[in-house]
Design a protein around this motif. Structure first.
Motif: not given
Lengths: 232, 390
Positions: B312-321
């Motif tokens: 989740g961090a791999i694709y989620g952090i860029p998405f959330l940012l």
């Protein structure tokens, strides 16, 4: 119990309930095994060979009688103590190899040592030694699905032997193997028995195995009908 | 430690099955965090906008003023108390006079509220200074929503009609000097802002007000008879309740999402326990206790949640940012909801939100993994070794 005696069975009875009745798998077994024996319990299917091996391996408990294995009364062992007994002192070899499918050959053989909490360096050496005994050091990274039946059983032997247990229980170890592989496996186990003084007890009705046995116990309908020491 | 090591090996060894479950779980994490972030962002933005455009730092209402009952407006204004005069001249308090009126754009009739305000006020963000012009008609400002509904634009002249305190109807022409853009419907929809002195003249209520909007550095230290102080928090109560309801409504969505993810984990665990009987029997034969095997399977299931954090961090952090930077454009029509919603909402992710979401999913995954794993302790190892258990 004599000094060299590692298993003592007296008046062993094992019954399984079937519906409202029960089936007697073992009916008054008296046996003892000395350290370093290369013995086999032979007999037709349903004679009680596997049941006897399961009780010796503390995977099952007797209905009546005493089974003293490596100084422990199997009937009085809690599941935890039985697990510790198997973990420290026993190795198992199964007809269907029972290798862990997602592990590599190395990881499969390493598994019993992980349970013993052995350090990484010691573990690696012990695994490589065990794989060397069975001649399969070139397959360390393979998974069971990539191995032949003979190779799988050699891995299973390495796994059983890696911790140098006092007792190895082998249930029909050659049933799924061709003649050549069977002989190779049996020679390996015979050598290990001589080198490490490990006691081997087989449950089998395979003539190829019987030829290698130094002691043959014939089991029929849950009773020992003969118990012969074979001298070459 | 052993369970962790073995569980990790088993999970990685299981390949695609593991990664599918992990992806579903990671998607759950990200969606929950994003959705809550949007609601918190909306809340944050709505509070900011309402403070800037409508509420200020609180309000002082005439005791009869009820924003939900327009028929009381006639009785809810009175002379501005002397104690407020200094604050008004200092620019930290601005009076507002409210009256019902009717506008006749292009010959149509539409009811509205006339809100009189000082064109020189700096308490709220309304561009009231635009009304400081010389004009034959009375200068007024309206919001984008009002302009749309009445089909009015800047420079248009229209007729308004009102009733003074004696009940006499009168009408005049007003000029739209500014159409302002604002996210707060309460200062826009059905409203027309007019210089307060003009409105006082029109309804024959000189020096009167319905309410005051409080700016910075004003403290109401004494009770003023006939006037009631309404704090910022009080005025935000409805908005807070709505956000709370939205969060509860959103919880149903999360529940379904988590249920789906947990179903996948539960299914995998149940299948594993039946499909991997021989493996379980082998573990026991090699000396693992039943508790160790149960904990191995539980950790294996729970580890899906840990791997999901990484994935989740791999694709989620860029998405959330990215969402935090560009915001989420609200669909057309949300303008008419009657609540403060910006065209673009910028999500706000708090550490608490992320921590509790992760913790919640880990706990639920562990419970769901443990339930089927308990069956292992009831297995007979001799049957398990042969895979005979049904």
């Amino acid at each position: 119990m004599k000094n060299s005696e590692i298993i003592s069975i007296k008046g062993l009875i094992k019954r399984f309930s079937i519906g409202k009745g029960y089936f007697t798998a073992l009916n008054g077994i008296d046996l003892s095994f000395d350290k370093g024996q290369f013995a086999g319990v032979v007999g037709p299917s349903g004679s009680g060979k596997t049941t006897l091996l399961n009780i010796i391996g503390s995977l099952d408990s007797p209905t009546e009688g005493i089974a003293n294995v490596l100084g422990q009364d199997v009937n009085k062992l809690s599941t935890k103590k039985a697990a510790i007994l198997r973990r420290k002192h026993m190795g198992f070899i199964f007809q269907t190899y029972n290798l862990l499918p997602v592990y590599t050959v190395f990881e499969n053989v390493e598994f019993p040592l992980l349970l013993l909490k052995m350090s990484g360096a010691k573990r690696k050496k012990a695994v490589m030694d065990a794989l060397d005994w069975v001649g399969i050091t070139d397959k360390v990274k393979s998974r069971p699905a990539q191995l032949s039946g003979g190779e799988c059983q050699r891995v299973a032997i390495a796994r059983a032997m890696v911790k140098k247990p006092e007792l190895v229980l082998a249930d029909e170890p050659t049933a799924n193997l061709d003649s050549e592989n069977s002989h190779h496996i049996l020679q390996t186990m015979e050598n290990l028995n001589k080198e490490l003084q490990t006691t081997f007890i087989f449950a089998t009705h395979d003539d190829k195995v019987i030829k290698y046995l130094k002691r043959k116990i014939l089991l029929e309908d849950g009773k020992v009908t003969s118990d012969d020491i074979i001298t070459n | 430690m052993l369970s962790l090591k073995l569980a990790y090996r088993n999970l990685i060894g299981a390949g695609l099955r593991t990664w599918l479950n992990v992806f579903v779980l990671s998607f759950t994490y990200i969606l929950i965090i994003w959705h809550y972030g949007i609601i918190d962002g909306w809340n944050h933005q709505a509070k900011k906008d309402m403070k800037a455009w409508e509420i200020g730092n609180g309000q002082i209402w005439h005791q009869n003023y009820d924003p939900y009952d327009f028929f009381t407006l006639e009785e809810s204004h009175t002379t501005i108390p002397q104690t407020f005069k200094n604050a008004i001249s200092d620019g930290v308090l601005t009076p507002v006079l409210i009256s019902q009126a009717t506008v006749y754009p292009e010959g149509r009739i539409q009811s509205m509220l006339l809100r009189g305000i000082d064109p020189n006020q700096k308490v709220i963000a309304l561009p009231t200074a635009e009304m400081n012009i010389e004009s034959d008609e009375i200068p007024v400002i309206i919001g984008r929503r009002m302009a749309k509904n009445c089909k009015l634009k800047e420079g248009d002249i229209t007729i308004i009609r009102w009733r003074d305190i004696n009940g006499t109807f009168d009408a005049t022409e007003v000029k739209i000097v500014k159409v302002f853009n604002c996210n707060v419907p309460n200062v826009d929809a059905g409203q027309m802002w007019i210089p307060i002195n003009k409105l006082q003249e029109m309804i024959q209520s000189p020096d009167e007000a319905t309410m005051f909007i409080i700016g910075e550095n004003f403290e109401m230290n004494e009770n003023v008879s006939g006037w009631e102080f309404k704090s910022f928090d009080y005025l935000m109560t409805e908005m807070d309740e709505m956000i709370k309801m939205k969060k509860i409504g959103g919880s149903v969505f999360y529940f379904i999402l988590i249920l789906l993810a947990m179903l996948a984990i539960f299914d995998t665990q149940v299948l594993s326990i039946f499909r991997r009987q021989k493996e379980i029997g082998t573990y026991i034969a090699m000396g693992m206790t039943r508790i160790q095997v149960v904990s191995l399977f539980t950790v294996e299931g729970a580890m899906h949640a840990i791997l999901a954090i990484i994935v989740g961090a791999i694709y989620g952090i860029p998405f959330l940012l990215w969402q935090m930077k560009t915001g989420f454009s609200m669909p057309a029509g949300t303008d008419d909801f009657g609540i403060a919603i910006a065209e673009t909402i910028f999500p706000v992710y708090g550490a608490g939100l992320i921590f509790f979401t992760v913790l919640l999913v880990i706990i639920i995954t562990t419970i769901v993994s443990y339930m089927p794993a308990r069956k292992i302790s009831k297995m007979k190892p001799t049957d398990a070794i042969k895979g005979k258990i049904q």
